[in-house]
Design a protein around this motif. Structure first.
Motif, PDB file in Angstrom:
ATOM      1  N   PRO A 130       0.812  -1.230   0.000  1.00  0.00           N
ATOM      2  CA  PRO A 130       0.000   0.000   0.000  1.00  0.00           C
ATOM      3  C   PRO A 130       0.840   1.274   0.000  1.00  0.00           C
ATOM      4  N   LEU A 131       1.930   1.277   0.773  1.00  0.00           N
ATOM      5  CA  LEU A 131       2.801   2.451   0.789  1.00  0.00           C
ATOM      6  C   LEU A 131       3.428   2.672  -0.577  1.00  0.00           C
ATOM      7  N   GLY A 132       3.860   1.581  -1.235  1.00  0.00           N
ATOM      8  CA  GLY A 132       4.437   1.701  -2.568  1.00  0.00           C
ATOM      9  C   GLY A 132       3.437   2.246  -3.575  1.00  0.00           C
ATOM     10  N   VAL A 133       2.180   1.797  -3.492  1.00  0.00           N
ATOM     11  CA  VAL A 133       1.144   2.292  -4.413  1.00  0.00           C
ATOM     12  C   VAL A 133       0.902   3.780  -4.201  1.00  0.00           C
ATOM     13  N   LEU A 134       0.819   4.206  -2.946  1.00  0.00           N
ATOM     14  CA  LEU A 134       0.589   5.624  -2.658  1.00  0.00           C
ATOM     15  C   LEU A 134       1.732   6.501  -3.152  1.00  0.00           C
ATOM     16  N   LEU A 135       2.948   5.968  -3.119  1.00  0.00           N
ATOM     17  CA  LEU A 135       4.108   6.758  -3.558  1.00  0.00           C
ATOM     18  C   LEU A 135       4.293   6.740  -5.069  1.00  0.00           C
ATOM     19  N   LEU A 136       3.970   5.605  -5.708  1.00  0.00           N
ATOM     20  CA  LEU A 136       4.204   5.472  -7.150  1.00  0.00           C
ATOM     21  C   LEU A 136       3.055   6.001  -7.998  1.00  0.00           C
ATOM     22  N   TYR A 137       1.842   5.949  -7.492  1.00  0.00           N
ATOM     23  CA  TYR A 137       0.689   6.341  -8.298  1.00  0.00           C
ATOM     24  C   TYR A 137       0.823   7.762  -8.867  1.00  0.00           C
ATOM     25  N   PRO A 138       1.218   8.768  -8.085  1.00  0.00           N
ATOM     26  CA  PRO A 138       1.358  10.111  -8.674  1.00  0.00           C
ATOM     27  C   PRO A 138       2.461  10.200  -9.727  1.00  0.00           C
ATOM     28  N   ALA A 139       3.453   9.304  -9.673  1.00  0.00           N
ATOM     29  CA  ALA A 139       4.564   9.367 -10.629  1.00  0.00           C
ATOM     30  C   ALA A 139       4.106   9.110 -12.051  1.00  0.00           C
ATOM     31  N   PHE A 140       3.000   8.382 -12.216  1.00  0.00           N
ATOM     32  CA  PHE A 140       2.504   8.086 -13.558  1.00  0.00           C
ATOM     33  C   PHE A 140       1.900   9.312 -14.242  1.00  0.00           C
ATOM     34  N   ASP A 141       1.719  10.406 -13.482  1.00  0.00           N
ATOM     35  CA  ASP A 141       1.274  11.653 -14.106  1.00  0.00           C
ATOM     36  C   ASP A 141       2.321  12.193 -15.074  1.00  0.00           C
ATOM     37  N   ALA A 142       3.590  11.792 -14.869  1.00  0.00           N
ATOM     38  CA  ALA A 142       4.660  12.272 -15.748  1.00  0.00           C
ATOM     39  C   ALA A 142       4.622  11.623 -17.124  1.00  0.00           C
ATOM     40  N   LEU A 143       3.918  10.492 -17.261  1.00  0.00           N
ATOM     41  CA  LEU A 143       3.833   9.811 -18.548  1.00  0.00           C
ATOM     42  C   LEU A 143       2.652  10.359 -19.347  1.00  0.00           C
ATOM     43  N   ARG A 144       2.914  10.817 -20.540  1.00  0.00           N
ATOM     44  CA  ARG A 144       1.866  11.370 -21.396  1.00  0.00           C
ATOM     45  C   ARG A 144       1.426  10.332 -22.425  1.00  0.00           C
ATOM     46  N   ARG A 169      10.993   0.372 -22.161  1.00  0.00           N
ATOM     47  CA  ARG A 169      12.443   0.309 -21.948  1.00  0.00           C
ATOM     48  C   ARG A 169      13.110   1.651 -22.174  1.00  0.00           C
ATOM     49  N   HIS A 170      12.726   2.391 -23.205  1.00  0.00           N
ATOM     50  CA  HIS A 170      13.444   3.605 -23.586  1.00  0.00           C
ATOM     51  C   HIS A 170      12.738   4.901 -23.185  1.00  0.00           C
ATOM     52  N   ILE A 171      11.460   4.840 -22.826  1.00  0.00           N
ATOM     53  CA  ILE A 171      10.741   6.078 -22.516  1.00  0.00           C
ATOM     54  C   ILE A 171      10.156   6.056 -21.101  1.00  0.00           C
ATOM     55  N   ALA A 172       9.258   5.085 -20.853  1.00  0.00           N
ATOM     56  CA  ALA A 172       8.519   5.106 -19.588  1.00  0.00           C
ATOM     57  C   ALA A 172       9.400   4.855 -18.373  1.00  0.00           C
ATOM     58  N   LEU A 173      10.190   3.767 -18.418  1.00  0.00           N
ATOM     59  CA  LEU A 173      11.014   3.444 -17.248  1.00  0.00           C
ATOM     60  C   LEU A 173      12.055   4.514 -16.929  1.00  0.00           C
ATOM     61  N   PRO A 174      12.774   5.105 -17.920  1.00  0.00           N
ATOM     62  CA  PRO A 174      13.682   6.203 -17.572  1.00  0.00           C
ATOM     63  C   PRO A 174      12.986   7.382 -16.903  1.00  0.00           C
ATOM     64  N   VAL A 175      11.737   7.674 -17.325  1.00  0.00           N
ATOM     65  CA  VAL A 175      10.994   8.763 -16.702  1.00  0.00           C
ATOM     66  C   VAL A 175      10.601   8.401 -15.270  1.00  0.00           C
ATOM     67  N   LEU A 176      10.264   7.133 -15.046  1.00  0.00           N
ATOM     68  CA  LEU A 176       9.822   6.686 -13.725  1.00  0.00           C
ATOM     69  C   LEU A 176      10.974   6.321 -12.792  1.00  0.00           C
ATOM     70  N   THR A 177      12.195   6.266 -13.320  1.00  0.00           N
ATOM     71  CA  THR A 177      13.335   5.810 -12.512  1.00  0.00           C
ATOM     72  C   THR A 177      13.519   6.592 -11.217  1.00  0.00           C
ATOM     73  N   PRO A 178      13.503   7.939 -11.220  1.00  0.00           N
ATOM     74  CA  PRO A 178      13.659   8.654  -9.935  1.00  0.00           C
ATOM     75  C   PRO A 178      12.599   8.270  -8.913  1.00  0.00           C
ATOM     76  N   ALA A 179      11.331   8.134  -9.363  1.00  0.00           N
ATOM     77  CA  ALA A 179      10.263   7.748  -8.437  1.00  0.00           C
ATOM     78  C   ALA A 179      10.453   6.323  -7.936  1.00  0.00           C
ATOM     79  N   LEU A 180      10.898   5.425  -8.815  1.00  0.00           N
ATOM     80  CA  LEU A 180      11.123   4.033  -8.416  1.00  0.00           C
ATOM     81  C   LEU A 180      12.237   3.937  -7.381  1.00  0.00           C
TER      82      LEU A 180
END
Length: 281
Positions: free
Chosen positions: A159-173, A192-203
């Protein structure tokens, strides 16, 4: 010619004073106290407590168990939270709000109530354990072992991981994925080349928080095992309460070891973040 701070900045600094006093009294001062007492031994000042710690297989086992349980539960919790957060973006808003409300509630469901719930469900005579045994899906399961604790820790990490990661998906258009598809990229290449690099700081940030959450967990593991499983928080509490022997200075050394582990993890996190920014550029 001296420069005077604007009135608004003086007001902001004055408003910061209560927080600074609170932070110093409840964060800095206890840490300094623990650091000082970790260097006090029966013979005087020195590193005797740390030497005793690293020479003892018992305390090293506590460190090993804490790291193993924290790492496994953090990785599993992060992966499940990643897929869960992505799935929540794809479903109806009412169901999404319900799941987020449940995650918010269950993220605070820890300690004695959580241990009691797992004992009822997955203890030696737990309801779910008996059902799985009758179905032939498991032969034996020990909730009070390392694997049982990993399962328990993973539960309150999700649950803590979901609460922290869910807002990070706002960065993906959405148009990024559409553009990648038009250029011939498949779904794996997009991630591999777009989504994960954008999400890496949040992960990485979420992983560090989950790791700290697991390393410092005390009430849940104590309630489940009555202090019989060897992890760092249990050992620190035992040395302070004097259940076996009273040695607060050795407990301070163990606490500083825990602080050192978290500092190392945080520095590694910062290095990986800088590296990911350079790669992205």
């Amino acid at each position: 010619m001296s420069r005077r701070l604007p009135r608004g900045k003086w007001l902001a600094l004055l408003c910061l004073v209560p927080f600074a006093l609170f932070f110093t009294a409840f964060q800095i001062a206890p840490l300094v106290w623990v650091a000082v007492h970790s260097l006090i031994t029966a013979e005087g000042w020195g590193l005797g407590n740390f030497s005793k710690l690293f020479a003892s297989r018992f305390y090293l086992q506590a460190v090993q168990h804490s790291l193993e349980i924290s790492l496994y539960s953090s990785v599993l919790g992060l992966l499940i939270a990643l897929f869960g957060s992505y799935s929540l973006r794809q479903i109806d808003s009412r169901l999404r709000d319900l799941v987020m409300a449940f995650a918010n509630m269950s993220s605070n469901f820890a300690g004695v109530p959580l241990a009691f719930a797992f004992i009822i469900l997955l203890g030696f005579n737990g309801a779910l354990t008996l059902l799985l045994k009758q179905a032939g899906l498991i032969e034996d399961f020990n909730l009070y072992s390392r694997n049982g604790l990993i399962l328990l820790y993973t539960y309150f990490q999700i649950p803590l991981g979901v609460l922290l990661l869910y807002p990070a998906f706002d960065a993906l258009r959405q148009d990024w994925q559409e553009s990648a598809t038009l250029l011939g990229a498949n779904r794996w290449q997009y991630w591999r080349h777009i989504a994960l690099p954008v999400l890496t700081p949040a992960l990485l940030g979420t992983f560090v928080i989950l790791l700290a959450n697991a390393l410092g967990a005390y009430a849940t593991v104590y309630a489940l095992t009555t202090g019989n499983f060897n992890v760092l928080p249990i050992r620190i509490a035992a040395l302070v309460s004097g259940d076996i022997n009273l040695d607060p200075n050795l407990a301070s050394a163990l606490s500083m070891l825990l602080v050192g582990l978290m500092a190392l993890i945080t520095l590694t996190h910062q290095w990986l973040l800088r590296r990911s920014y350079h790669v992205a550029r």
